[in-house]
Motif scaffolding. Sequence first.
Motif, PDB file in Angstrom:
ATOM      1  N   ALA A 322       0.864  -1.174   0.000  1.00 53.58           N
ATOM      2  CA  ALA A 322       0.000   0.000   0.000  1.00 53.58           C
ATOM      3  C   ALA A 322       0.904   1.228   0.000  1.00 53.58           C
ATOM      4  O   ALA A 322       2.023   1.173   0.528  1.00 53.58           O
ATOM      5  CB  ALA A 322      -0.916   0.002   1.221  1.00 53.58           C
ATOM      6  N   LYS A 324       1.172   5.683   0.372  1.00 56.31           N
ATOM      7  CA  LYS A 324       0.562   6.945   0.787  1.00 56.31           C
ATOM      8  C   LYS A 324       1.262   8.061   0.008  1.00 56.31           C
ATOM      9  O   LYS A 324       2.493   8.182   0.063  1.00 56.31           O
ATOM     10  CB  LYS A 324       0.741   7.142   2.292  1.00 56.31           C
ATOM     11  CG  LYS A 324       0.053   8.371   2.858  1.00 56.31           C
ATOM     12  CD  LYS A 324       0.365   8.557   4.342  1.00 56.31           C
ATOM     13  CE  LYS A 324      -0.384   7.587   5.215  1.00 56.31           C
ATOM     14  NZ  LYS A 324      -0.340   7.999   6.650  1.00 56.31           N
ATOM     15  N   ARG A 329      -3.482  11.429   3.819  1.00 57.54           N
ATOM     16  CA  ARG A 329      -4.318  10.414   3.186  1.00 57.54           C
ATOM     17  C   ARG A 329      -3.958   9.015   3.670  1.00 57.54           C
ATOM     18  O   ARG A 329      -2.800   8.745   3.980  1.00 57.54           O
ATOM     19  CB  ARG A 329      -4.176  10.483   1.659  1.00 57.54           C
ATOM     20  CG  ARG A 329      -4.715  11.789   1.095  1.00 57.54           C
ATOM     21  CD  ARG A 329      -4.632  11.802  -0.412  1.00 57.54           C
ATOM     22  NE  ARG A 329      -5.072  13.085  -0.955  1.00 57.54           N
ATOM     23  CZ  ARG A 329      -5.013  13.415  -2.228  1.00 57.54           C
ATOM     24  NH1 ARG A 329      -4.538  12.554  -3.110  1.00 57.54           N
ATOM     25  NH2 ARG A 329      -5.433  14.594  -2.639  1.00 57.54           N
ATOM     26  N   ARG A 332      -3.122   3.402   0.163  1.00 62.08           N
ATOM     27  CA  ARG A 332      -3.973   2.728  -0.826  1.00 62.08           C
ATOM     28  C   ARG A 332      -3.175   1.613  -1.506  1.00 62.08           C
ATOM     29  O   ARG A 332      -1.988   1.786  -1.775  1.00 62.08           O
ATOM     30  CB  ARG A 332      -4.455   3.732  -1.875  1.00 62.08           C
ATOM     31  CG  ARG A 332      -5.249   4.914  -1.303  1.00 62.08           C
ATOM     32  CD  ARG A 332      -6.634   4.489  -0.857  1.00 62.08           C
ATOM     33  NE  ARG A 332      -7.365   5.575  -0.238  1.00 62.08           N
ATOM     34  CZ  ARG A 332      -8.069   6.490  -0.890  1.00 62.08           C
ATOM     35  NH1 ARG A 332      -8.091   6.476  -2.207  1.00 62.08           N
ATOM     36  NH2 ARG A 332      -8.742   7.424  -0.227  1.00 62.08           N
ATOM     37  N   GLU A 333      -3.838   0.524  -1.824  1.00 70.58           N
ATOM     38  CA  GLU A 333      -3.145  -0.613  -2.439  1.00 70.58           C
ATOM     39  C   GLU A 333      -2.547  -0.232  -3.784  1.00 70.58           C
ATOM     40  O   GLU A 333      -3.126   0.532  -4.556  1.00 70.58           O
ATOM     41  CB  GLU A 333      -4.107  -1.785  -2.600  1.00 70.58           C
ATOM     42  CG  GLU A 333      -4.442  -2.467  -1.273  1.00 70.58           C
ATOM     43  CD  GLU A 333      -5.143  -3.796  -1.481  1.00 70.58           C
ATOM     44  OE1 GLU A 333      -4.690  -4.584  -2.344  1.00 70.58           O
ATOM     45  OE2 GLU A 333      -6.146  -4.037  -0.790  1.00 70.58           O
ATOM     46  N   LEU A 348      -1.342   2.632  -8.951  1.00 71.68           N
ATOM     47  CA  LEU A 348      -2.377   2.657  -7.925  1.00 71.68           C
ATOM     48  C   LEU A 348      -3.577   1.853  -8.402  1.00 71.68           C
ATOM     49  O   LEU A 348      -4.051   2.043  -9.525  1.00 71.68           O
ATOM     50  CB  LEU A 348      -2.803   4.094  -7.646  1.00 71.68           C
ATOM     51  CG  LEU A 348      -1.699   5.069  -7.198  1.00 71.68           C
ATOM     52  CD1 LEU A 348      -2.270   6.488  -7.111  1.00 71.68           C
ATOM     53  CD2 LEU A 348      -1.127   4.649  -5.866  1.00 71.68           C
ATOM     54  N   THR A 350      -6.510   2.141  -7.206  1.00 76.39           N
ATOM     55  CA  THR A 350      -7.560   3.158  -7.270  1.00 76.39           C
ATOM     56  C   THR A 350      -6.876   4.507  -7.497  1.00 76.39           C
ATOM     57  O   THR A 350      -6.033   4.904  -6.688  1.00 76.39           O
ATOM     58  CB  THR A 350      -8.375   3.213  -5.966  1.00 76.39           C
ATOM     59  OG1 THR A 350      -8.917   1.920  -5.703  1.00 76.39           O
ATOM     60  CG2 THR A 350      -9.499   4.229  -6.077  1.00 76.39           C
ATOM     61  N   GLU A 352      -5.601   8.277  -7.499  1.00 80.43           N
ATOM     62  CA  GLU A 352      -5.585   9.321  -6.481  1.00 80.43           C
ATOM     63  C   GLU A 352      -5.650  10.685  -7.157  1.00 80.43           C
ATOM     64  O   GLU A 352      -5.141  10.862  -8.265  1.00 80.43           O
ATOM     65  CB  GLU A 352      -4.298   9.231  -5.652  1.00 80.43           C
ATOM     66  CG  GLU A 352      -4.289   8.120  -4.626  1.00 80.43           C
ATOM     67  CD  GLU A 352      -4.817   8.586  -3.280  1.00 80.43           C
ATOM     68  OE1 GLU A 352      -5.317   9.716  -3.188  1.00 80.43           O
ATOM     69  OE2 GLU A 352      -4.729   7.805  -2.332  1.00 80.43           O
ATOM     70  N   THR A 366       0.316  -4.179   3.436  1.00 73.42           N
ATOM     71  CA  THR A 366      -1.129  -4.108   3.228  1.00 73.42           C
ATOM     72  C   THR A 366      -1.904  -4.629   4.432  1.00 73.42           C
ATOM     73  O   THR A 366      -2.975  -4.114   4.762  1.00 73.42           O
ATOM     74  CB  THR A 366      -1.544  -4.905   1.975  1.00 73.42           C
ATOM     75  OG1 THR A 366      -1.022  -6.236   2.080  1.00 73.42           O
ATOM     76  CG2 THR A 366      -1.009  -4.249   0.715  1.00 73.42           C
TER      77      THR A 366
END
Length: 381
Positions: A322, A324, A329, A332-333, A348, A350, A352, A366
């Motif tokens: 993951a 940052k 924030r 995120r994976e 990423l 997802t 950002e 993770t």
Amino acid sequence: MALDGDTTLNSLGFAKPPSETRVVVAMSGGVDSSVVAAKLADEGYDVVGVTLQLYDHGAALAKKGACCAGIDIHDARRVAEEKGFPHYVLDYENIFQDAVIDEFADSYLAGATPVPCIRCNERVKFKDLLETAKDLDADCMATGHYIQRMVGENGPELHSAADASRDQSYFLFSTTPEQLDYLRFPLGHLPSKDATRALAAEYGLAVADKPDSQDICFVPNGDYASVIEKLRPGSAEPGEIVHADGRVLGTHKGVIHYTIGQRRGLGIGGLTEPLYVVKLDVDAKQVVVGPKEMLATRIIPVREINWLGDAPFDSQTEWHLAVKVRSTRPPREAVIRPTGPDTAEIELLTPEEGVSPGQACVFYETEGSRIFGGGWIWRGQ
């Protein structure tokens, strides 16, 4: 206690009594480092307090809420006097200027969004000050950072603080394995800042209710642009505010007044949709704006990676961790693909928004609390 061949470790991990264990405590004058120093002194350690004067003493006194300023030096000295251990003030003004402030100004002028607190830890506190601690024959150096050092199968590991709201791992990702071997973080396991203040009250420290430092120590009220203009006169050159589709929407007074993702204060009216800063073109003196979806980033190039994993960073084609990309924030994976010993492409899972060159990209386990290092985002979208 560790006596006569007994291998019992003391609270700092050494097989000897606290009284025979010298620890240099980096004291900023705030409640956190003061509690660390008082705690270790009460436990019987051979404590030496060191405070860094990072910029002009007189000017520092005038800024409230800064660390390593005049009033903080006084507060640190008072704690040392109350607890009966030696305290030294070291003038690191020139080192701080060269290693932190100048790069901050140059990075900002290049359109990046730098994080000087990371460079301060990396180049001043955990480099020069750490070497000073060794010169003082200290067994280790302790700080008031909210992060945990745990010993794993392959040596010391860096882990997030128990209190996620106080965790400072984003600002400490560049700590090297060698530095981690020497450092100690006695507050990382505490459940909250209230617990720290309770300890300060228990030790009778006058700083128990002292407010936390805010913003960057040399940037009053978070006004980056005014600091840059003082450091680099003439740097705020005017230019155009341009839509991503090429339309000129207005003018600005200098790229340094803007950051990626900014919406408010653009100074352009008559808009039918909200616009955000999506790019800073320093060479063209342009602030490029566009719709929010243009801020979404999936692929991030990262360099100057400090790797804290057990196997070499480039020993695998992919690392599933993951990341940052901003301190505020959550991780995120992501898939981290090494492109060299200290460079990588981050994908990423997802996208950002507002990923900006100059920010850090920090790697996290993770499932768990371990930090695997990180690097610097170095290119725009």
